[in-house]
Design a protein around this motif. Structure first.
Motif, PDB file in Angstrom:
ATOM      1  N   GLN A 199      70.131   9.298  59.597  1.00 45.01           N
ATOM      2  CA  GLN A 199      69.340   8.427  60.459  1.00 45.01           C
ATOM      3  C   GLN A 199      68.159   7.820  59.707  1.00 45.01           C
ATOM      4  O   GLN A 199      67.438   8.511  58.984  1.00 45.01           O
ATOM      5  N   GLY A 200      67.990   6.506  59.838  1.00 49.85           N
ATOM      6  CA  GLY A 200      66.875   5.818  59.212  1.00 49.85           C
ATOM      7  C   GLY A 200      67.089   5.458  57.767  1.00 49.85           C
ATOM      8  O   GLY A 200      66.185   4.944  57.116  1.00 49.85           O
ATOM      9  N   THR A 201      68.279   5.727  57.224  1.00 52.16           N
ATOM     10  CA  THR A 201      68.575   5.410  55.823  1.00 52.16           C
ATOM     11  C   THR A 201      69.907   4.692  55.741  1.00 52.16           C
ATOM     12  O   THR A 201      70.591   4.494  56.752  1.00 52.16           O
ATOM     13  N   THR A 202      70.267   4.335  54.511  1.00 55.17           N
ATOM     14  CA  THR A 202      71.587   3.753  54.271  1.00 55.17           C
ATOM     15  C   THR A 202      72.550   4.774  53.697  1.00 55.17           C
ATOM     16  O   THR A 202      73.662   4.432  53.295  1.00 55.17           O
ATOM     17  N   ASN A 203      72.097   6.018  53.619  1.00 57.16           N
ATOM     18  CA  ASN A 203      72.908   7.090  53.072  1.00 57.16           C
ATOM     19  C   ASN A 203      73.958   7.503  54.092  1.00 57.16           C
ATOM     20  O   ASN A 203      73.612   7.906  55.211  1.00 57.16           O
ATOM     21  N   GLY A 204      75.238   7.418  53.730  1.00 60.34           N
ATOM     22  CA  GLY A 204      76.255   7.759  54.704  1.00 60.34           C
ATOM     23  C   GLY A 204      77.598   8.043  54.066  1.00 60.34           C
ATOM     24  O   GLY A 204      77.778   7.957  52.844  1.00 60.34           O
ATOM     25  N   GLY A 243      68.246  14.347  53.076  1.00 66.16           N
ATOM     26  CA  GLY A 243      66.884  14.785  52.826  1.00 66.16           C
ATOM     27  C   GLY A 243      66.419  15.811  53.845  1.00 66.16           C
ATOM     28  O   GLY A 243      67.152  16.180  54.778  1.00 66.16           O
ATOM     29  N   PRO A 244      65.179  16.292  53.690  1.00 70.10           N
ATOM     30  CA  PRO A 244      64.641  17.282  54.631  1.00 70.10           C
ATOM     31  C   PRO A 244      64.447  16.690  56.019  1.00 70.10           C
ATOM     32  O   PRO A 244      64.194  15.495  56.167  1.00 70.10           O
ATOM     33  N   ARG A 245      64.598  17.509  57.013  1.00 71.89           N
ATOM     34  CA  ARG A 245      64.428  17.123  58.425  1.00 71.89           C
ATOM     35  C   ARG A 245      65.328  15.938  58.801  1.00 71.89           C
ATOM     36  O   ARG A 245      64.957  15.072  59.585  1.00 71.89           O
ATOM     37  N   ALA A 246      66.497  15.899  58.208  1.00 73.91           N
ATOM     38  CA  ALA A 246      67.416  14.791  58.462  1.00 73.91           C
ATOM     39  C   ALA A 246      68.158  14.977  59.778  1.00 73.91           C
ATOM     40  O   ALA A 246      68.378  16.096  60.242  1.00 73.91           O
ATOM     41  N   ALA A 276      86.787  -5.557  50.991  1.00 69.52           N
ATOM     42  CA  ALA A 276      85.683  -4.637  50.727  1.00 69.52           C
ATOM     43  C   ALA A 276      84.596  -4.930  51.744  1.00 69.52           C
ATOM     44  O   ALA A 276      84.262  -6.100  51.986  1.00 69.52           O
ATOM     45  N   ALA A 277      84.066  -3.893  52.355  1.00 68.66           N
ATOM     46  CA  ALA A 277      83.047  -4.073  53.384  1.00 68.66           C
ATOM     47  C   ALA A 277      82.028  -2.944  53.281  1.00 68.66           C
ATOM     48  O   ALA A 277      82.379  -1.800  52.983  1.00 68.66           O
ATOM     49  N   GLY A 278      80.795  -3.291  53.545  1.00 66.52           N
ATOM     50  CA  GLY A 278      79.746  -2.270  53.500  1.00 66.52           C
ATOM     51  C   GLY A 278      78.376  -2.918  53.564  1.00 66.52           C
ATOM     52  O   GLY A 278      78.227  -4.040  54.051  1.00 66.52           O
ATOM     53  N   GLY A 279      77.380  -2.214  53.057  1.00 66.54           N
ATOM     54  CA  GLY A 279      76.037  -2.753  53.054  1.00 66.54           C
ATOM     55  C   GLY A 279      75.005  -1.703  53.386  1.00 66.54           C
ATOM     56  O   GLY A 279      75.303  -0.529  53.607  1.00 66.54           O
ATOM     57  N   ASP A 280      73.770  -2.140  53.407  1.00 69.98           N
ATOM     58  CA  ASP A 280      72.670  -1.249  53.743  1.00 69.98           C
ATOM     59  C   ASP A 280      71.877  -1.846  54.897  1.00 69.98           C
ATOM     60  O   ASP A 280      72.343  -2.765  55.575  1.00 69.98           O
ATOM     61  N   ALA A 281      70.683  -1.339  55.107  1.00 65.81           N
ATOM     62  CA  ALA A 281      69.879  -1.801  56.233  1.00 65.81           C
ATOM     63  C   ALA A 281      69.464  -3.261  56.083  1.00 65.81           C
ATOM     64  O   ALA A 281      69.145  -3.927  57.070  1.00 65.81           O
TER      65      ALA A 281
END
Length: 1019
Positions: A51-56, A70-73, A350-355
């Motif tokens: 949540q709140g990141t582009t990490n997935g 990360g912590p408290r994720a 190809a599909a994707g992206g970040d915030a």
């Protein structure tokens, strides 16, 4: 010295950054788990995002995922059709999740005009189809994939020719001669859907330029409430196509390939050489004066009759299966080879992206060799869709596509060069001259195989569907959007008929046409969503739209070429009268607004209005106003039903609105003059159309009542609609007296009505590790001409008619009454109901209705572990078909044409009971136009069956590889019908012809039956 200090400074900054990040690295943790559905089955393709990141990450085929957070994720789990869940990680290293299916997917965003709405909030009749229904199918255009899937939408492919125009009707036909095709909108921009071709006898399908694999969803707006936002062009329904977009999260790369082979859905049975010789001999003896003892006889022997009538050698040893020669590989399956009817496709995405930035990239190459000789369709396409968030309130986007299609066409059904007209040739003659080894030109009719050797008809298109937009949200709830889109079409047609062909004559013929269409649109909208207290929710849209279409055509033709290798017009000795150059165009200027109101989440109200101006209409009627209103009531949100285990979802809705149809010629309202040369002098002359300053839109008023429901934990769900559409001011051409100097005037005269019932029902039968779902839909539509001053009775090889009090295109002809068993005469019904063998005494009457009583489809989906199965059936009941080719090929040997084998059951002696009259050559015994060849066109077709298998993750996940799916698909596997022609789903006149020319079959090729094997690989 300075360089050394700078280097030390950079190293110091790097060390500080590393030390600052080290605590964070130390505090990251690995999290893994498995995502299941409510039935405890694994869910692949679920997006797992910190949540709140582009990490997935994305779950694999077994539902597992793994990532470092990360912590408290907190992790956000989301998937289409399931309720999104957010779970705090805490100190857990394993987080397993069970996602619940969205209740009838009420939160699903449904694409509507100029925006989206939650399914639960809709008050109009809208059906949305997902990408999985149209991708990886052996079709040239997406419409073929959705046949039988949508209630109220009837799609007729017309023939088995690739890239051919397709007829689609939404809730019946709302016009007689103006276009009845829906308005197509791709990514918010109306596109060209009318046939632009010049060189073919039959239309091309412009929508074949769109790659079906790029489609994310298709929304079909059926009632006035849903479609009136498009005003003057919505009477025939609106089809909204949204292409795929990138999503925030891990980049997904997919590769796909399939290959298949095709054959006709049906091959007809024609006489072999011995049967033909026997039947034609009998016919000639009965119809010609043949007597070896009579000196006044026309022919002394049957051998002489054969030679004299058609130049046929009665004693020929040939037995040529001409009907099979029209098909690749004689209509049989063949895996490989130049003569194999096949289909193959390579695709990449190809599909994707970040915030900040999301992307979708795709490329596809599709190659289909049709079942008809000489017919081939190829399409290569590229697409790039980008979305970028400039700030939290400003987002920009760009959708760009480029497609190249090449359609190697065959002649129209009515042309002698149509390969299926080879059916007419006698099996006693050979395809190749045995002395020269060349194709035999000395056949009873044209041997159109010569066209395949010395001719071609190639249509090549460059097409781009592109959109650019900017969204600005200055305050909460308010979105300002401006978009500009273009549909750019460049069509090059080369028609060549070399010397020796029928059209080429002795010296050859060539025609070239260049058509350029630029269709661009600018939309500007403001949408404001806000709440007044907790009970009142409003969604307000206002907007303006401008569309302009410009088309240019340059064409040239020539005759007289030195050899068949010369095919360009520049090489022609004579530049003939087909040389032309002209331009045309139209424009629309529109203003529109819509308000959606939701009270306490259960009382729904919607209204829309649009004012359209069009250059196509008269100076006195240039603008028109259109609008609609609708209400809805979510009974399942009432306290007495909320929480019920039996009734989970129940909504009633009603709508009424006015829409229009503007699809006529660009200048029908104008009076024009054109250049007219006389000898070597230039002059001007008036055009045939007198013009009409009061010409205006066709208007359709539609009322719709709908019920949506979900029972037993939504295991049973469905929808029921009843509607009535009244169209007035039909756009028709009225003939004028030639003494006026003009021939026609386009006027608003006449009216028609469509009313119908639509039912869709879906059920989840089994919901455990083995899943089974069954669905279906059925639609009833009744069409009636309610006002028409003068009947429309077309000439030519058709028995269609348009007249007041009858359905559109009803069949009128003399009614066949069978065969007189005493003498073999064909019988017809007279006006008093008695029978007569005098064709002239028979009365013309209604003999059929091409409009089906009902249409629909059934579908089954099942899955177990890694296996999945889907099947689709399509049906149509009650529509008549006039087999116009039967006049020649099922005509008891009245002509030299080869006959279908059922003609062997002809009358031969007194007392014979049969429907085939006595064979009498040239005597027209039962072969004049009549109901003899009108048949029931009802059918049930196994349209598509796909069996797939997802390889287990333990076998697949190596390196970047994530998923592998192998599938086997069968298309048009079996057709159950009483119709004796090639295919019950035919229409010789197809797209672009008058809407009343329905249900005609004239040497029209059948659809193709295809088997293919494919693989999709995900990274």
């Amino acid at each position: 010295m300075k360089m050394r200090i700078f280097t030390h400074y950079r190293l110091l900054l790097l060390l500080i950054s590393w030390l600052a990040a080290a605590p964070a690295w130390a505090q990251t943790q690995a999290v893994s788990g498995r995502v299941l559905g409510s039935d405890s089955g694994a869910l692949p393709g679920v997006t797992v995002l910190e949540q709140g990141t582009t990490n997935g990450a994305t779950t694999g085929a077994d539902g597992t995922y793994r990532l470092s957070v990360g912590p408290r994720a907190s992790l956000v789990f989301s998937s289409v059709g399931y309720a999104t869940q957010t779970i705090a990680v805490g100190g857990q290293s394993i987080v397993n999740v069970t996602l619940q299916a969205s209740a009838t997917e009420l939160s699903e965003a449904v694409v509507v005009g100029y925006g989206t709405q939650n399914k639960a909030d809709l008050t109009g009749s809208v059906v949305q189809i997902s990408a999985k229904e149209v991708e990886n199918q052996p079709v040239t255009s997406f419409e073929q994939s959705i046949q039988g899937r949508v209630p109220g939408v009837v799609i007729n492919q017309g023939s088995g020719k690739l890239g051919q125009g397709i007829n689609i009707q939404v809730r019946g036909t709302s016009s007689v001669t103006a276009s009845s095709r829906p308005l197509y909108v791709i990514d918010g921009v109306p596109v060209t859907s009318q046939d632009p071709s010049q060189a073919g006898d039959e239309p091309l399908n412009p929508l074949a330029d769109l790659n079906p694999n790029d489609i994310e969803s298709i929304s079909i707006l059926k009632d006035a409430s849903a479609s009136a936002i498009y005003g003057s062009r919505a009477s025939n329904g609106v089809v909204l196509i949204t292409t795929k977009k990138g999503k925030q999260g891990q980049t997904k790369v997919t590769l796909g390939y399939y290959y298949g082979t095709s054959a006709p859905t049906r091959l007809r049975q024609f006489l072999n050489a011995d049967q033909y010789r026997t039947l034609l001999s009998e016919s000639m003896r009965n119809g010609l004066n043949i007597s070896p003892t009579d000196p006044n006889a026309d022919y002394p022997t049957i051998e002489a009759a054969f030679a004299g009538e058609g130049g046929i050698d009665y004693k020929s040893t040939y037995d040529t299966p001409w009907d099979r020669l029209a098909f690749r590989n004689n209509g049989k399956y063949k895996l490989f080879g130049s003569d194999a009817a096949s289909v193959s496709q390579y695709d990449f995405s190809a599909a994707g992206g970040d915030a900040k930035t999301r992307f979708y990239i795709s490329g596809t190459f599709n190659d289909q060799k049709g079942i008809i000789i000489g017919n081939r369709f190829r399409r290569g396409s590229l697409r790039l869709n980008l979305d970028h968030s400039v700030t939290e309130s400003v987002r920009v986007g760009l959708n760009v596509s480029l497609a190249r299609t090449v359609n190697e066409r065959v002649s129209g059904d009515n042309a002698f060069s149509n390969p299926l007209q080879l059916n007419a040739l006698t099996p006693l003659q050979t395809a190749y001259d045995p002395t020269t080894g060349l194709l035999n030109p000395a056949t009873i009719y044209y041997n159109n195989l010569i066209d395949q050797s010395l001719g071609s008809n190639r249509a090549g298109t460059y097409r781009s569907f592109s959109t650019a937009y900017v969204n600005w949200t200055p305050i909460k709830g308010l979105t300002l959007r401006s978009e500009i889109g273009g549909d750019f079409l460049n069509l090059n047609e080369d028609l060549v008929r070399g010397a020796g062909t029928q059209d080429g004559g002795a010296s050859g013929y060539a025609y070239n046409a260049q058509t350029q269409t630029v269709n661009y649109t600018n939309n500007n909208t403001a949408t404001y969503a806000f709440d007044l207290s907790e009970d009142h929710h409003f969604d307000v849209l206002v907007g303006e739209s401008y569309q302009r279409n410009d088309q240019k055509l340059t064409a040239a033709e020539g005759r007289g070429f030195p050899t068949t290798e010369f095919t360009r017009i520049a090489s022609a000795a004579i530049k003939t009268g087909g040389n032309t150059s002209f331009g045309t165009g139209y424009s629309f200027l529109s203003y529109f607004a819509r308000v959606n109101y939701n009270f306490r989440g259960k009382y729904l109200l919607s209204g829309s209005v649009r004012r359209d101006g069009s250059s196509r209409f008269g100076i006195n009627k240039r603008y028109g106003n259109f609008g609609a209103g609708s209400i809805g009531y979510l009974l399942s949100e009432e306290s007495f039903l909320k929480g019920s285990t039996v009734v989970n979802y129940l909504k009633v809705r009603a709508s009424y609105g006015l829409t229009g149809n503007a699809e006529i010629g660009n200048f029908n309202s104008r009076r024009f003059v054109s250049a007219q040369p006389y000898a070597d002098q230039s002059g001007i002359a008036p055009d045939a159309n007198i013009g009409n300053p009061n010409l205006s839109w066709e208007n359709t008023k539609q009322v719709d009542l709908g019920l949506e429901f979900g029972f037993l934990n939504n295991r049973i769900s469905g929808e029921v609609d009843v509607y009535q559409k009244n169209t007035t001011g039909l756009l028709l051409n009225r003939q004028l007296q030639l003494t006026s100097g003009y021939t026609t005037i386009t006027e608003n005269v006449g009216a028609l009505r469509n009313k119908g019932l639509e039912i869709a029902l879906n059920g989840r039968i089994l919901d455990g590790s083995f899943k089974l779902s069954v669905g279906g839909n059925i639609s009833f539509n009744r069409n009636l001409i309610t006002d028409l001053p003068t009947p429309i009775i077309p000439t030519g090889n058709t028995i269609s008619r348009v007249q007041q009090g009858e359905p559109l295109g009803v069949f009128y002809a003399k009614k066949y009454a069978g065969v007189d068993p005493t003498n073999g005469d064909a019988l017809y019904y007279a006006a008093d109901g008695t029978t007569t063998n005098k064709y002239a005494l028979a009365t013309v009457q209604k003999v059929g209705d091409p409009n089906p009583k009902y249409t629909g489809g059934v579908n089954i989906t099942a899955s177990f572990k890694g296996f999945d199965l889907s099947a689709l059936g399509q049906f149509s009941e009650g529509g008549s078909i006039y087999n116009a080719a039967g006049v020649y090929q099922s005509a008891n040997a009245d002509y030299l044409d080869n006959q279908t084998t059922d003609q062997l059951n002809r009358w031969q002696k007194a007392g014979d009971i049969t429907e085939v009259p006595q064979a009498r050559y040239g005597a027209s015994n039962g072969t004049q136009t009549s109901s003899r060849w009108v048949q029931d066109g009802s059918f049930f077709r196994i349209k598509n069956v796909t069996l797939g298998y997802n390889l287990p993750a333990t076998l697949v996940k190596h390196g970047y590889l994530q998923t592998v799916r192998i599938y086997l698909t069968g298309q048009n596997l079996a057709t159950f019908t009483k119709y004796t022609g090639y295919d019950p789903e035919v229409n010789t006149y197809g797209l672009g012809a008058a809407n009343y020319l329905l249900g005609h079959d004239f040497y029209t090729p059948p659809l193709n039956k295809t088997y293919l094997l494919g693989v999709n690989i995900g990274f």
